[in-house]
Design a protein around this motif. Structure first.
Motif, PDB file in Angstrom:
ATOM      1  N   UNK A 368      -4.052 -20.166   2.241  1.00  0.00           N
ATOM      2  CA  UNK A 368      -3.929 -20.760   0.910  1.00  0.00           C
ATOM      3  C   UNK A 368      -4.706 -19.952  -0.116  1.00  0.00           C
ATOM      4  N   UNK A 369      -5.861 -19.446   0.286  1.00  0.00           N
ATOM      5  CA  UNK A 369      -6.679 -18.646  -0.626  1.00  0.00           C
ATOM      6  C   UNK A 369      -5.943 -17.385  -1.065  1.00  0.00           C
ATOM      7  N   UNK A 370      -5.254 -16.718  -0.122  1.00  0.00           N
ATOM      8  CA  UNK A 370      -4.498 -15.516  -0.457  1.00  0.00           C
ATOM      9  C   UNK A 370      -3.283 -15.876  -1.310  1.00  0.00           C
ATOM     10  N   UNK A 371      -2.572 -16.926  -0.945  1.00  0.00           N
ATOM     11  CA  UNK A 371      -1.375 -17.330  -1.683  1.00  0.00           C
ATOM     12  C   UNK A 371      -1.715 -17.695  -3.126  1.00  0.00           C
ATOM     13  N   UNK A 372      -2.906 -18.255  -3.328  1.00  0.00           N
ATOM     14  CA  UNK A 372      -3.304 -18.695  -4.676  1.00  0.00           C
ATOM     15  C   UNK A 372      -3.681 -17.529  -5.585  1.00  0.00           C
ATOM     16  N   UNK A 373      -3.971 -16.370  -5.025  1.00  0.00           N
ATOM     17  CA  UNK A 373      -4.358 -15.222  -5.840  1.00  0.00           C
ATOM     18  C   UNK A 373      -3.131 -14.604  -6.499  1.00  0.00           C
ATOM     19  N   UNK A 374      -3.221 -14.244  -7.779  1.00  0.00           N
ATOM     20  CA  UNK A 374      -2.077 -13.602  -8.447  1.00  0.00           C
ATOM     21  C   UNK A 374      -1.791 -12.231  -7.845  1.00  0.00           C
ATOM     22  N   UNK A 375      -0.529 -11.864  -7.816  1.00  0.00           N
ATOM     23  CA  UNK A 375      -0.142 -10.555  -7.292  1.00  0.00           C
ATOM     24  C   UNK A 375      -0.344  -9.480  -8.348  1.00  0.00           C
ATOM     25  N   UNK A 376      -0.844  -8.329  -7.918  1.00  0.00           N
ATOM     26  CA  UNK A 376      -1.055  -7.173  -8.784  1.00  0.00           C
ATOM     27  C   UNK A 376       0.102  -6.191  -8.615  1.00  0.00           C
ATOM     28  N   UNK A 377       0.247  -5.238  -9.521  1.00  0.00           N
ATOM     29  CA  UNK A 377       1.367  -4.281  -9.410  1.00  0.00           C
ATOM     30  C   UNK A 377       1.455  -3.603  -8.048  1.00  0.00           C
ATOM     31  N   UNK A 378       0.317  -3.232  -7.464  1.00  0.00           N
ATOM     32  CA  UNK A 378       0.362  -2.564  -6.169  1.00  0.00           C
ATOM     33  C   UNK A 378       0.862  -3.479  -5.057  1.00  0.00           C
ATOM     34  N   UNK A 379       0.697  -4.799  -5.249  1.00  0.00           N
ATOM     35  CA  UNK A 379       1.188  -5.740  -4.238  1.00  0.00           C
ATOM     36  C   UNK A 379       2.712  -5.794  -4.224  1.00  0.00           C
ATOM     37  N   UNK A 380       3.327  -5.742  -5.415  1.00  0.00           N
ATOM     38  CA  UNK A 380       4.791  -5.729  -5.466  1.00  0.00           C
ATOM     39  C   UNK A 380       5.338  -4.489  -4.769  1.00  0.00           C
ATOM     40  N   UNK A 381       4.663  -3.357  -4.984  1.00  0.00           N
ATOM     41  CA  UNK A 381       5.092  -2.116  -4.336  1.00  0.00           C
ATOM     42  C   UNK A 381       4.919  -2.215  -2.829  1.00  0.00           C
ATOM     43  N   UNK A 382       3.818  -2.822  -2.385  1.00  0.00           N
ATOM     44  CA  UNK A 382       3.569  -2.974  -0.960  1.00  0.00           C
ATOM     45  C   UNK A 382       4.598  -3.892  -0.315  1.00  0.00           C
ATOM     46  N   UNK A 383       4.922  -4.999  -0.994  1.00  0.00           N
ATOM     47  CA  UNK A 383       5.926  -5.933  -0.467  1.00  0.00           C
ATOM     48  C   UNK A 383       7.279  -5.246  -0.328  1.00  0.00           C
ATOM     49  N   UNK A 384       7.662  -4.491  -1.361  1.00  0.00           N
ATOM     50  CA  UNK A 384       8.953  -3.792  -1.319  1.00  0.00           C
ATOM     51  C   UNK A 384       8.972  -2.753  -0.198  1.00  0.00           C
ATOM     52  N   UNK A 385       7.844  -2.061  -0.003  1.00  0.00           N
ATOM     53  CA  UNK A 385       7.771  -1.040   1.036  1.00  0.00           C
ATOM     54  C   UNK A 385       7.868  -1.657   2.423  1.00  0.00           C
ATOM     55  N   UNK A 386       7.194  -2.792   2.632  1.00  0.00           N
ATOM     56  CA  UNK A 386       7.256  -3.454   3.937  1.00  0.00           C
ATOM     57  C   UNK A 386       8.646  -3.997   4.212  1.00  0.00           C
ATOM     58  N   UNK A 387       9.309  -4.511   3.183  1.00  0.00           N
ATOM     59  CA  UNK A 387      10.691  -4.994   3.355  1.00  0.00           C
ATOM     60  C   UNK A 387      11.644  -3.848   3.657  1.00  0.00           C
ATOM     61  N   UNK A 388      11.406  -2.703   3.025  1.00  0.00           N
ATOM     62  CA  UNK A 388      12.251  -1.540   3.284  1.00  0.00           C
ATOM     63  C   UNK A 388      12.130  -1.083   4.731  1.00  0.00           C
ATOM     64  N   UNK A 389      10.911  -1.111   5.260  1.00  0.00           N
ATOM     65  CA  UNK A 389      10.698  -0.670   6.640  1.00  0.00           C
ATOM     66  C   UNK A 389      11.363  -1.611   7.649  1.00  0.00           C
TER      67      UNK A 389
END
Length: 391
Positions: A368-389
């Motif tokens: 919950x603590x992680x989910x509550x934190x706002x996402x930063x630009x690098x997080x969007x890039x990381x999410x997209x990269x993990x989904x691509x893999x």
């Protein structure tokens, strides 16, 4: 006459204790001068600071620079109380921490012993930050550090001495299997992906350091230590310093303080859970999990000392379709533990089982603590990269 003197002494002692208790309630003194633990009960009457019980133990080992008394249990002479009154945490910290590098890690109360102990020794024993001995900082500020570390083998439990070279100019950490450097490095690790965090309990050594980086899109762990407490902490801060320089170049922050949370990515929580597959009908298998709040990733390994991760789960925000809750799994094939957790992501639901309800509550709170934190630009890039893999 004896009774009168005794009464005066008792009154003076009681008055001095009240003065100290009043001083320690002041905002500048109400936290330990070294680790910021609240409500310190001890004081160094040679330095003029208030410290917690844990830090007082290190001060006791430095009788040439610090002397410790309890502000509640010990008797305080008038001259010592006046010395404490004329100093205090703020004034002393301003002197002994005047030239602490921005990237240098300032330990907190729950950090490991070696970090807290070396922080105290660096400040008062070696006087690294007063301006008197600036040459002592070169080991972690020069941008280059090299030496031998004990490193655990990738596929066994044996630790072997290995040569490590940190280069801020190349933005790399390199290590060699042999002292003969002509044979070339075993690994060249970019500072971009590098992380170093103390893990003494996991590694089984008071100076144990876990170095992690990405290798072919998977987390690779190196487990190292040095026999010298000062040297392993110097390595830790040298890596932070090199990372600081790299991130400053890449991100160009408006304020250097924005980079500090990115220098060391400690796990928010670690431990065993049982995990099933995407269909939730596969057998449960016990895995070691690490939840990284800065990276918003849940990593899992077969054991705590595995060199390579088995997989990773990105943890986004509620607005992006991520959630966590207690659950009862559809299947309990081969699972021994009964306290379930469901983590919802946009692509699938992950189900984990904990051994105890306390573990379940702690994991849910961490998610919950992680989910509550706002996402930063690098997080969007990381999410997209993990989904691509995965695709």
């Amino acid at each position: 006459m004896f009774i009168w003197v005794s009464c005066c002494f008792t009154s003076s002692v009681r008055g001095n204790k009240n003065i100290l208790l009043e001083m320690v309630r002041q905002p500048n003194n109400s936290f330990c001068a070294d680790c910021e633990a609240p409500d310190p009960d001890w004081a160094s009457y040679k330095l003029g600071i208030f410290v917690c019980m844990n830090c007082s133990g290190t001060h006791r080992d430095l009788p040439d620079v610090s002397r410790i008394k309890s502000i509640r249990l010990d008797n305080w002479e008038d001259d010592l109380v006046e010395f404490m009154r004329s100093h205090g945490n703020s004034a002393v910290k301003a002197h002994y921490e005047k030239f602490v590098p921005a990237f240098y890690y300032r330990p907190k109360q729950h950090d490991c012993v070696v970090l807290r102990e070396q922080w105290v020794r660096a400040k008062y024993e070696r006087r690294e930050f007063t301006g008197e001995h600036m040459h002592l900082q070169k080991v972690y500020t020069s941008g280059h550090h090299e030496g031998m570390l004990w490193k655990k083998g990738k596929d066994n439990k044996q630790f072997m001495r290995r040569k490590f070279i940190l280069s801020e100019r190349e933005f790399t950490l390199v290590y060699y299997n042999k002292e003969d450097l002509s044979r070339g490095p075993k690994a060249v690790i970019p500072l971009r992906d590098l992380n170093a965090a103390f893990q003494p309990e996991k590694i089984g050594h008071h100076h144990g350091l876990q170095i992690s980086y990405l290798k072919e899109d998977r987390t690779r762990n190196l487990f190292v230590y040095h026999d010298s407490a000062q040297e392993i902490v110097n390595w830790f801060n040298a890596i932070r310093g090199a990372r600081f320089a790299y991130l400053k170049m890449v991100l160009s922050p408006t304020n250097d303080s924005q980079l500090l949370p990115l220098l060391t990515r400690s796990s928010l929580k670690e431990g065993y859970m049982e995990k099933t597959g995407p269909k939730q009908r596969e057998p449960f298998k016990r895995r070691w999990f690490m939840l990284l709040s800065v990276d918003r990733r849940l990593l899992y390994f077969k054991t705590p000392m595995d060199a390579l991760e088995l997989g990773a789960v990105f943890i986004g925000t509620e607005a992006h379709g991520y959630a966590v809750r207690e659950c009862v799994p559809r299947s309990t094939l081969r699972n021994k533990w009964k306290c379930g957790i469901a983590v919802d992501t946009p692509d699938r639901q992950f189900v984990f089982m904990c051994e105890r309800e306390q573990d379940q509550r702690e994991w849910i709170e961490a998610f919950k603590q992680v989910i509550a934190q706002p996402m930063l630009p690098q997080h969007y890039a990381m999410e997209a990269d993990m989904n691509r893999r995965k695709s």
